[in-house]
Design a protein around this motif. Structure first.
Motif, PDB file in Angstrom:
ATOM      1  N   ASN B  47       0.670  -0.999   0.058  1.00  0.00           N
ATOM      2  CA  ASN B  47      -0.156   0.452   0.316  1.00  0.00           C
ATOM      3  C   ASN B  47       0.495   0.983   0.079  1.00  0.00           C
ATOM      4  O   ASN B  47       1.361   1.664   0.592  1.00  0.00           O
ATOM      5  N   VAL B  48       1.082   1.565  -1.018  1.00  0.00           N
ATOM      6  CA  VAL B  48       1.755   3.042  -1.212  1.00  0.00           C
ATOM      7  C   VAL B  48       1.160   4.050  -2.073  1.00  0.00           C
ATOM      8  O   VAL B  48       1.751   5.324  -2.218  1.00  0.00           O
ATOM      9  N   ASP B  49      -0.055   4.162  -1.592  1.00  0.00           N
ATOM     10  CA  ASP B  49      -1.337   5.166  -1.949  1.00  0.00           C
ATOM     11  C   ASP B  49      -0.706   6.780  -1.153  1.00  0.00           C
ATOM     12  O   ASP B  49      -0.902   7.591  -1.502  1.00  0.00           O
ATOM     13  N   ASP B  50      -0.431   6.433   0.209  1.00  0.00           N
ATOM     14  CA  ASP B  50       0.149   7.719   1.132  1.00  0.00           C
ATOM     15  C   ASP B  50       2.288   8.232   1.080  1.00  0.00           C
ATOM     16  O   ASP B  50       2.101   9.408   1.061  1.00  0.00           O
ATOM     17  N   VAL B  51       2.161   7.340  -0.151  1.00  0.00           N
ATOM     18  CA  VAL B  51       3.741   7.536  -0.479  1.00  0.00           C
ATOM     19  C   VAL B  51       4.134   8.364  -1.785  1.00  0.00           C
ATOM     20  O   VAL B  51       2.929   8.364  -3.232  1.00  0.00           O
ATOM     21  N   GLU B  52       4.378   9.259  -2.034  1.00  0.00           N
ATOM     22  CA  GLU B  52       4.950  10.170  -2.918  1.00  0.00           C
ATOM     23  C   GLU B  52       5.747   9.875  -4.175  1.00  0.00           C
ATOM     24  O   GLU B  52       7.252   8.506  -3.827  1.00  0.00           O
ATOM     25  N   PRO B  53       5.198   9.560  -5.634  1.00  0.00           N
ATOM     26  CA  PRO B  53       6.092   8.893  -6.331  1.00  0.00           C
ATOM     27  C   PRO B  53       7.639   9.380  -7.179  1.00  0.00           C
ATOM     28  O   PRO B  53       7.621  10.674  -6.653  1.00  0.00           O
TER      29      PRO B  53
END
Lengths: 479, 99
Positions: B47-53
């Motif tokens: 789950n990387v929804d809160d991580v900026e690309p």
């Protein structure tokens, strides 16, 4: 002979640059037919360059730190008027109208270019078997691969064709062949060395670096090629590195972390003999006064998956320029569009086509978020985990490659098995951090093993200090 | 098991990338690309929804330079390595009328 020693003798007049070059040409003539490290040997020009160095010395001119030192350069570095092919048919016969910045810097330092070394086509591969001009063989055992993609450069140094070489590292392409050929290989911090004139594969990951037989030779070469270049907008605005001055300072009190996820505990596929060498390296560092502990970088295991989306995505864009219109060979067809397709279809090999298609797919509408977008976020995750680890540690270590050099043909039918070769080296490209491979003993098959030393951005000096310690104990009985 | 990429999708991306594939190549590339995408599936569980690309290792900003004329490539050297040249221009086959 070491590069530093050659330069010293040439500068003092004890040896002529011509005699140095002649000796190396002799070794090349004898062994190169078996090894195939070069796409092109520039012997004639090397002798002309050597005579020029010798006459400068005779007239008392000041020369650089690599005066008279032979160096081989990967054939994806542009050399003005000298064929630069990237081991691809699509660039066969192409002579760049300019020199890469690193080539200019080498010449200014007095180095003499011996030739252009073989690689996996466009640096895509881990064995140098993807070359359009035939594979390079490992000088330690001709039935084994030299690693890749800079396999020609690693083999050239291991075979004694030149004490130094340059390669490029996008996912491990300097460090993995260095490990498999038993030489030192360095990927500097992203932006440390100008990429101007390096044929682009994946621009956010590519970095040029040196190969050498010794840690101090690698340090000297990196000093020569590093520094800001206005022609590469991603080049870090810093002066060239000074490593040699601090190389022998030791590692007393240095905090060293062993990445558990990449050293056999978290990840399968790392062979037992490689793990044993890592354990010995830990003892060497402890004996030298470092504080060595296990380090956790949980997201590092996702590096491989993220990389094999990000790198092909960038490559699919970078390689769109090869269409037979402005440079390189053309396969003429009825229309311009058909000419482009015919040229690309004939010019690219299978691995390059695979990656172009993979990248095109990962960037296409409907899949962008699932693959490319996700991988970019995972890249951040990996950067965050390394940043956390470096709060506790000055440098980190792991194996460079999961195994020693494998037989030719072993992995060519299964691209995914080949990609797994890069599992330990890829994270440093995603983070932009420096990392290097130092030869350290051998495996059960007698082939060389490399230990990878990783450091935070700009911390090349600490990385080299640890490398120097490891080098001094390589091949000894470790207690 | 349904493959992660279909033969038709591979044919489509090959067209986009201006590569012509034979029927045999299409089969081989489809299974090879599917294997790579299968491996990348381990990212799905994250789950990387809160991580900026991140597009790049370090923050990038525009790099400007003084607008001064400098030396450029030698035009003769550029044309010397071009596949076809006519009157100081790259010559290409017919473009108009292409579908």
């Amino acid at each position: 002979m070491e590069a530093t020693e050659i330069a010293k003798k040439v500068l003092s007049g004890e040896m002529s640059a011509r005699s140095v070059i002649e000796q190396h040409i002799e070794i090349i003539n004898k062994i190169e037919p078996d090894v195939n490290a070069f796409n092109l040997v520039t012997a004639e020009q090397a002798l002309i360059d050597a005579d020029e160095i010798d006459s400068k010395i005779a007239s008392g001119e000041t020369l650089g730190p690599l005066a008279g030192v032979p160096i081989s350069v990967k054939d994806n570095l542009c050399t003005r008027g000298i064929e630069t092919t990237c081991s691809s048919k699509i660039l066969e016969g192409w002579k760049p109208p300019y020199d890469a910045t690193v080539i200019e810097k080498l010449r200014e330092a007095g180095a003499i270019i011996m030739g252009k070394t073989n690689l996996d086509e466009f640096a895509m591969g881990s064995s140098t078997e993807n070359s359009a001009f035939g594979p390079t063989r490992n000088p330690h055992n001709l039935e084994r691969v030299p690693g890749g993609s800079s396999g020609g450069s690693a083999a050239a140094v291991a075979a004694g064709f030149s004490p130094l070489a340059l390669g490029s590292d996008t996912g491990g392409s300097i460090r993995q062949p260095a490990a498999l050929c038993g030489v030192v290989g360095v990927k500097p911090t992203y932006g440390r060395v100008s990429r101007y004139g390096l044929v682009a594969f994946a621009s956010s990951l590519d970095q040029i670096g040196p190969f050498a037989n010794t840690v101090s030779d690698a340090a000297l070469t990196l000093e020569v090629i590093s520094g800001h270049d206005p022609r590469d907008s991603t080049s870090i605005p810093e002066k060239p590195l000074d490593i040699s001055g601090v190389l022998n300072q030791g590692i007393e009190g240095m905090r060293i972390g062993v990445i558990e996820e990449l050293s056999g505990k978290g990840l399968g596929g790392i062979s037992k003999d490689v793990i044993s060498r890592v354990e010995e390296a830990i003892k060497v560092f402890s004996n030298a006064g470092a504080d060595v502990e296990s380090a956790s970088v949980p997201a590092s295991i996702y590096g491989l998956s993220a990389y094999y989306v990000i790198a092909p995505a960038e490559a699919s864009s970078n390689l769109s320029r090869y269409d037979g219109i402005r440079f390189g060979p053309r396969t003429e067809a009825a229309t311009t569009a058909e000419t482009m397709t015919a040229t690309r279809t004939k010019g690219f090999g299978d691995e390059v086509k695979r990656r172009i298609m993979l990248g095109t797919y990962a960037l296409s509408a409907g899949y962008y978020d699932a693959y490319y977008g996700k991988s970019q976020r995972v890249r951040t995750l990996i950067m965050n985990d390394f940043a956390k680890a470096y709060e506790k540690f000055d440098i980190l270590i792991s194996p460079t490659s999961p195994t020693t050099a494998f037989p030719l043909g072993d992995k060519t039918e299964d691209p995914m098995q080949m990609y797994l070769q890069d599992v330990c080296t890829i994270p440093s490209n995603l983070t932009g951090h420096p990392a290097m491979s130092v030869p350290f003993g051998s495996g059960e098959d007698g082939m060389p093993v490399g230990i990878q030393i990783l450091a935070p951005a700009m911390a090349e000096r600490e990385m080299f200090q640890a490398a120097k310690i490891l080098e001094s104990e390589s091949g000894k009985d470790i207690e | 098991m349904v493959q992660r990429i279909s033969r038709e999708e591979v044919a489509h991306v090959a067209r986009l990338a201006q590569l012509a594939l034979s029927e045999d190549e299409l089969d081989a590339f489809t299974s090879q690309l599917a294997a790579v995408l299968d491996h990348a599936a381990d990212l799905e569980a994250l789950n990387v929804d809160d991580v900026e690309p991140s597009t790049h290792p370090f923050p990038l900003k525009n790099v400007l330079r003084v607008d001064e004329p400098g030396e450029d490539f030698n035009i003769d050297e550029v044309f010397e390595v071009a596949p076809k040249v006519e009157e100081s221009q790259f010559r290409v086959p017919r473009i108009l009328g292409e579908s």
